[in-house]
Structure formats: C-alpha cells, structure tokens
Design an enzyme around this catalytic site. Structure first.
Site, PDB file in Angstrom:
ATOM      1  N   ARG A  69       2.911  15.124  38.033  1.00 19.63           N
ATOM      2  CA  ARG A  69       2.675  14.584  39.375  1.00 19.63           C
ATOM      3  C   ARG A  69       3.808  13.645  39.823  1.00 19.63           C
ATOM      4  NH1 ARG A  69      -2.430  14.645  42.515  1.00 19.63           N
ATOM      5  NH2 ARG A  69      -1.897  13.410  44.343  1.00 19.63           N
ATOM      6  N   HIS A 113      -7.522   8.860  59.135  1.00 26.11           N
ATOM      7  CA  HIS A 113      -8.726   9.099  58.350  1.00 26.11           C
ATOM      8  C   HIS A 113      -9.924   9.221  59.304  1.00 26.11           C
ATOM      9  CE1 HIS A 113     -11.684   8.892  55.235  1.00 26.11           C
ATOM     10  NE2 HIS A 113     -12.167   7.763  55.686  1.00 26.11           N
ATOM     11  N   ASP A 145      -1.073   2.573  51.378  1.00 27.09           N
ATOM     12  CA  ASP A 145      -0.814   1.733  50.206  1.00 27.09           C
ATOM     13  C   ASP A 145      -1.331   2.496  48.985  1.00 27.09           C
ATOM     14  OD1 ASP A 145      -3.553   1.443  50.244  1.00 27.09           O
ATOM     15  OD2 ASP A 145      -3.530  -0.715  50.671  1.00 27.09           O
ATOM     16  N   GLY A 147      -4.139   2.482  47.524  1.00 25.85           N
ATOM     17  CA  GLY A 147      -5.563   2.813  47.505  1.00 25.85           C
ATOM     18  C   GLY A 147      -5.880   4.074  48.286  1.00 25.85           C
TER      19      GLY A 147
HETATM   20  C1  GRF Z   1      -8.401  15.095  60.296  1.00 23.86           C
HETATM   21  O1  GRF Z   1      -9.690  14.726  60.734  1.00 23.86           O
HETATM   22  C2  GRF Z   1      -7.898  14.161  59.237  1.00 23.86           C
HETATM   23  O2  GRF Z   1      -8.194  12.826  59.486  1.00 23.86           O
HETATM   24  C3  GRF Z   1      -8.639  14.673  58.044  1.00 23.86           C
HETATM   25  O3  GRF Z   1      -8.542  16.069  58.150  1.00 23.86           O
HETATM   26  C4  GRF Z   1      -8.435  16.407  59.519  1.00 23.86           C
HETATM   27  C5  GRF Z   1      -7.165  17.197  59.711  1.00 23.86           C
HETATM   28  O4  GRF Z   1      -7.176  17.897  60.893  1.00 23.86           O
HETATM   29  N1  GRF Z   1      -8.128  14.133  56.815  1.00 23.86           N
HETATM   30  P1  GRF Z   1      -5.923  18.725  61.421  1.00 23.86           P
HETATM   31  O5  GRF Z   1      -5.330  19.501  60.254  1.00 23.86           O
HETATM   32  O6  GRF Z   1      -4.930  17.753  62.001  1.00 23.86           O
HETATM   33  O7  GRF Z   1      -6.481  19.641  62.469  1.00 23.86           O
END
Ligand code: GRF
Length: 205
Positions: A69, A113, A145, A147
């Site tokens: 990784r 998110h 970050d 987390g």
């Molecule tokens: C978004 O809601 C993002 O926050 C989440 O997955 C979705 C991705 O959507 N992690 P896209 O690929 O931009 O249509």
C-alpha cells in the site's frame, strides 16, 4: 481574481457526477479554476469517461498492481503532484490516502462526504443517517487528514430526511446538494485562496 486559473486535480472511483459538476463550472473562465487531470483507483468507471469527453488527461493506479500500500500511495502522490495542483478534490474517491500522499499534498486536498460531519463517517453515510433516524443530514467538504472523514471542515450543506426515504433516494438528494456545495466551495478556494487554522478553514489569503 487570480490572473491564471487555479489548477485542480480530481480523484474518482465511480459515477463522477461531482467531477462533472466541477468540469461544467470550470468551463466558465470566471470560475477561476481548471481541471488539469483526473485520477482513479480503478478502470472502467463512468468518471473516467467524463474526463475523456472533456479532454482532460487521466491516470489510474490500482492498489492491486502494487506490492504494498505505501508503494501505491507514493505512486498516487507522484502522479497527482506531477500536475502541480493548487487544489486536489477527492470526489467519490473510495480509498484512504496514506502518509506519503498526506505529507506531499494533504494541506491542499479536500474530500467530499455524504453526511454532516462529525456524524456518520465512513463508507455508508446515507445508510447510517437513515438507520439512526436523523431528520436532517447532508454533505461535508473537508481538508483530508489521517482520519476517516475527520479533517477541518471547508463547507457543509444540510438535506432534510423524508419519511419514505430509502438509502438510494436519500443519497441521490444529498448528491444534488453536495455538487452545489462542492462547486461553490472549490471556486472560492480557487479565487480567494484559503488557510487552515487548527480546525478552522478560512477563505482568503
Ligand atoms: C458522493 O456522494 C461522495 O460523497 C461519496 O460517493 C458519491 C460519489 O458520487 N463518497 P459521484 O461519483 O461523484 O457521482
């Protein structure tokens, strides 16, 4: 307004609707940013097709093609850095970046998110919010970050939860608000600059 547009690299793993929103916004010179490359951790995704249609260079680093990784992380950091980005946007990028990446690019990388941080971090923000029974959830843009969805918050958008929502209907509605939030906040980062002071992110030089 800076004389030259800010250079944005976007990392993706899926449908790429957030990427598309940025590509569409950046088509207007007044937006102040251009998407100079799109990177992914997998092939065969619609997000890469969106980049190709927009004639934006792409690169793919699959975790499974690396012995470790950390090697994957270093390759990712190297590719992103080669495009000299002002801002990197993780837009539905479904991998955690590692120490090499964070050391090189962490302060200039934001992630979106689909929940209102600090509630419901992780892979299933909409489902976890629905199961908990909250009446309002939303989307959060934050500086990455070490987390999981814990970094300093750049922007948030609230979305009411409907009684008859499913995980899918809720996530789709969150994504509408998420795209608008992302376009607005990344544009401000590009045009105004920003700084991170502890947990606070402030626009302006
Ligand atoms: C978004 O809601 C993002 O926050 C989440 O997955 C979705 C991705 O959507 N992690 P896209 O690929 O931009 O249509």
């Amino acid at each position: 307004m800076p004389a030259t547009p800010a250079r944005i690299v976007v990392l993706v793993s899926g449908a790429g609707t957030n990427l598309q929103a940025l590509l569409d916004a950046a088509a207007d010179p007044a937006y102040g940013a251009e998407v100079v490359a799109v990177g992914a951790d997998r092939d065969g995704i619609e997000a890469l097709e969106r980049a190709r249609r927009a004639e934006v260079p792409t690169f793919v680093h699959r975790l499974r093609d690396f012995a470790t990784r950390p090697e994957w992380d270093a390759a990712l950091a190297g590719s992103v850095a080669s495009y000299r980005p002002d801002v990197v946007v993780l837009a539905g990028f479904m991998k955690l970046v590692g120490p090499d990446y964070l050391a090189a690019l962490g302060q200039r990388t934001v992630n979106t998110h689909p929940a209102l941080s600090p509630a419901f971090p992780g892979m299933h923000g909409p489902r976890d919010a629905l199961e908990y029974g909250v009446k309002v959830t939303g989307a959060t843009l934050f500086v990455v970050d070490r987390g999981v969805d814990t970094g300093p918050i750049v922007a948030q958008a609230a979305v009411p939860v409907a009684d008859d929502d499913t995980e899918e209907t809720l996530h789709e509605r969150i994504k509408v608000a998420e795209r608008a939030m992302l376009v607005e906040a990344v544009g401000r980062m590009a045009r105004e600059g920003y700084r991170v002071e502890g947990r606070r992110v402030r626009f302006g030089d």
